[in-house]
Enzyme design. Structure first.
Site, PDB file in Angstrom:
ATOM      1  N   TYR A 137       3.874  -2.099   5.941  1.00 43.61           N
ATOM      2  CA  TYR A 137       3.832  -1.343   7.197  1.00 43.61           C
ATOM      3  C   TYR A 137       3.628  -2.254   8.404  1.00 43.61           C
ATOM      4  O   TYR A 137       4.095  -1.949   9.495  1.00 43.61           O
ATOM      5  CB  TYR A 137       2.669  -0.333   7.172  1.00 43.61           C
ATOM      6  CG  TYR A 137       2.968   0.983   6.524  1.00 43.61           C
ATOM      7  CD1 TYR A 137       3.387   1.056   5.202  1.00 43.61           C
ATOM      8  CD2 TYR A 137       2.801   2.172   7.225  1.00 43.61           C
ATOM      9  CE1 TYR A 137       3.632   2.263   4.606  1.00 43.61           C
ATOM     10  CE2 TYR A 137       3.048   3.394   6.628  1.00 43.61           C
ATOM     11  CZ  TYR A 137       3.456   3.438   5.322  1.00 43.61           C
ATOM     12  OH  TYR A 137       3.696   4.647   4.733  1.00 43.61           O
ATOM     13  N   LYS A 182       2.489  -3.556  -8.384  1.00 41.96           N
ATOM     14  CA  LYS A 182       3.801  -3.875  -8.976  1.00 41.96           C
ATOM     15  C   LYS A 182       3.776  -5.372  -9.295  1.00 41.96           C
ATOM     16  O   LYS A 182       4.613  -6.144  -8.813  1.00 41.96           O
ATOM     17  CB  LYS A 182       4.917  -3.479  -7.995  1.00 41.96           C
ATOM     18  CG  LYS A 182       6.331  -3.590  -8.551  1.00 41.96           C
ATOM     19  CD  LYS A 182       6.697  -2.486  -9.535  1.00 41.96           C
ATOM     20  CE  LYS A 182       8.093  -2.726 -10.107  1.00 41.96           C
ATOM     21  NZ  LYS A 182       8.431  -1.784 -11.196  1.00 41.96           N
ATOM     22  N   ASP A 215       5.260   2.394 -10.919  1.00 40.67           N
ATOM     23  CA  ASP A 215       6.246   3.349 -11.453  1.00 40.67           C
ATOM     24  C   ASP A 215       5.617   4.173 -12.577  1.00 40.67           C
ATOM     25  O   ASP A 215       5.772   5.398 -12.635  1.00 40.67           O
ATOM     26  CB  ASP A 215       7.538   2.638 -11.903  1.00 40.67           C
ATOM     27  CG  ASP A 215       7.295   1.366 -12.707  1.00 40.67           C
ATOM     28  OD1 ASP A 215       6.131   0.936 -12.843  1.00 40.67           O
ATOM     29  OD2 ASP A 215       8.281   0.796 -13.216  1.00 40.67           O
ATOM     30  N   ASP A 239       0.886   5.868   0.170  1.00 43.33           N
ATOM     31  CA  ASP A 239       1.577   6.908   0.940  1.00 43.33           C
ATOM     32  C   ASP A 239       2.390   7.790   0.001  1.00 43.33           C
ATOM     33  O   ASP A 239       2.290   9.022   0.022  1.00 43.33           O
ATOM     34  CB  ASP A 239       2.489   6.251   1.985  1.00 43.33           C
ATOM     35  CG  ASP A 239       3.261   7.273   2.796  1.00 43.33           C
ATOM     36  OD1 ASP A 239       2.635   8.249   3.259  1.00 43.33           O
ATOM     37  OD2 ASP A 239       4.493   7.101   2.957  1.00 43.33           O
ATOM     38  N   ASP A 243       1.448  11.909  -1.587  1.00 45.45           N
ATOM     39  CA  ASP A 243       2.291  13.112  -1.412  1.00 45.45           C
ATOM     40  C   ASP A 243       2.626  13.706  -2.784  1.00 45.45           C
ATOM     41  O   ASP A 243       2.639  14.927  -2.962  1.00 45.45           O
ATOM     42  CB  ASP A 243       3.596  12.780  -0.678  1.00 45.45           C
ATOM     43  CG  ASP A 243       3.525  13.038   0.825  1.00 45.45           C
ATOM     44  OD1 ASP A 243       2.476  12.723   1.428  1.00 45.45           O
ATOM     45  OD2 ASP A 243       4.512  13.550   1.392  1.00 45.45           O
TER      46      ASP A 243
END
Ligand code: NAD
Ligand code: IPM
Ligand code: MN
Length: 345
Positions: A137, A182, A215, A239, A243
């Protein structure tokens, strides 16, 4: 005297801020509320999503309550145009709000509102600790006619401090942290993992720490959400995963958040959802994520624990009593939902 800055923002933002301020005044009768335009509304008024005045006002506040920013009116692919989201990112960065707490606690009354089967979500009570002021970001961005790039960058100190927030939270909860990264691909993730383990070994060996690749974490969140306690992860992964996790509670309209720094300045409290342009102006917005964010403001921002619990309990009881907004499969609008919560206070 308690001073709260409110940032209604755009879309459904002003619609859910009105009843939230009503509730704030109920719990803190001597509160002074100072409203500022923010996001797209601020671009329209001042040409920028976050003015120096608004930032200065936020710095002076005991806490900042934000609804949501953004909308099609300001959507642009031109990097030189102002965007509402720049205001939000700028505010988080300027206030040093590196720790974003997103609790996911489906209420029994809403077990059947989730698209997931009841037996999978029963008993879920997890906390996403999202790093909020670093990563992709905030890294350098480039754009030419032929290519574009976003740099994902983390310092050891940034990872160290968010890891501590997660371990401290786990100690107050069920004592386990899943660190999501990751590390099989990204260098930032490999260093993240190393730092998280160093912090763990040095100061939090009593907490159970596991590493989960992002993942796999996305899959596990819908297959066995009840097994998670604290999830700590970098900005972008947090983020997306939050959701996804929102649907365990039945709707993104249910998920609150608190963005906290080192305690020197005010925290920022906001629902996880956005400005919902598709329903803005229809009176259909679910205000409960906003109300639960206000509860987090009462608890973390003003140290009013009893008031926070009272508000959360009123939301629970309203839902037990059958309150369902449209996103939860019912017919109630923002006003009915507000009335139902007020009635249960
Ligand atoms: P969104 O969260 O605004 O909406 C996604 C879907 O969920 C929509 O169908 C919407 O109607 C529904 N929804 C969201 N909140 C709801 C609520 N309280 N009650 C009922 N339904 C609700 O996400 P989006 O559509 O991807 O983004 C819209 C805008 O919001 C974009 O400009 C985005 O950048 C911005 N955004 C802002 C924030 C923030 O201010 N914190 C967060 C996320 C997105
Ligand atoms: C959120 C939002 C923001 C984010 C956007 C609007 C910049 O999606 O708070 O989750 O990505 O952090
Ligand atoms: Mn988001």
């Amino acid at each position: 005297m308690t001073h709260v800055v409110t940032l209604p923002g755009d879309g459904i933002g002003p619609e859910i801020m009105v009843p939230a301020v009503q509730l704030l005044q109920h719990f803190v009768p001597d509160v002074t509320v100072e409203e500022h335009v923010f996001g797209g509304a601020s671009i329209d008024a001042h040409g920028t999503a976050l003015t120096d005045d608004t930032l200065a006002a936020c710095r002076q506040a005991d806490a900042v309550l934000l609804a949501a920013v953004g909308g099609p009116k300001w959507d642009t692919t031109n990097p030189d145009d102002p965007r509402p989201e720049q205001g939000l990112l700028g505010l988080r960065k300027a206030l040093g709000l590196f720790a974003n707490l997103r609790p996911v606690r489906p209420l029994p009354a809403l077990y059947d509102s989730s698209p997931l089967k009841r037996e999978r979500i029963e008993g879920t009570d997890l906390l996403v600790v999202r790093e909020l002021t670093g990563g992709i970001y905030f890294g350098d961005k480039t754009r030419t006619d032929t290519d574009a790039s976003d740099l994902c960058h983390y310092t050891v100190d940034e990872v160290d401090r968010i890891a501590r927030v997660a371990f401290e939270a786990a100690r107050r909860r069920r004592g386990s942290v899943a660190s999501v990264d990751k590390a099989n691909v990204m260098e930032t993730s490999r260093q993240w993992r190393q730092v998280v383990h160093a912090v763990h070994a040095a100061d939090y060996a009593d907490v159970l720490l596991t590493d989960v690749l992002v993942d796999n974490a996305a899959m596990q969140l819908v297959s066995r959400p009840a097994d998670f306690d604290v999830i700590v992860t970098e900005n972008l992964f947090g983020d997306i995963l939050s959701d996804e996790a929102a649907m365990i509670t039945g709707s993104i309209g249910m998920l609150p958040s608190a963005s906290l720094g080192n305690g020197a300045g005010p925290g920022l409290f906001e629902p996880v959802h956005g400005s919902a342009p598709d329903i803005a102006g229809t009176g259909a917005a679910n205000p409960l994520a906003m109300f639960l964010s206000l509860a987090m403001l009462l608890r973390h921002g003003l140290s009013l624990d009893a008031e926070a619990l009272a508000l959360e309990a009123a939301v629970d009881r309203a839902l037990d009593d059958g309150l369902r907004t449209r996103d939860l499969g019912g017919n109630a609008g923002t006003e009915e939902a507000t009335a139902a919560v007020l009635a249960h206070l």
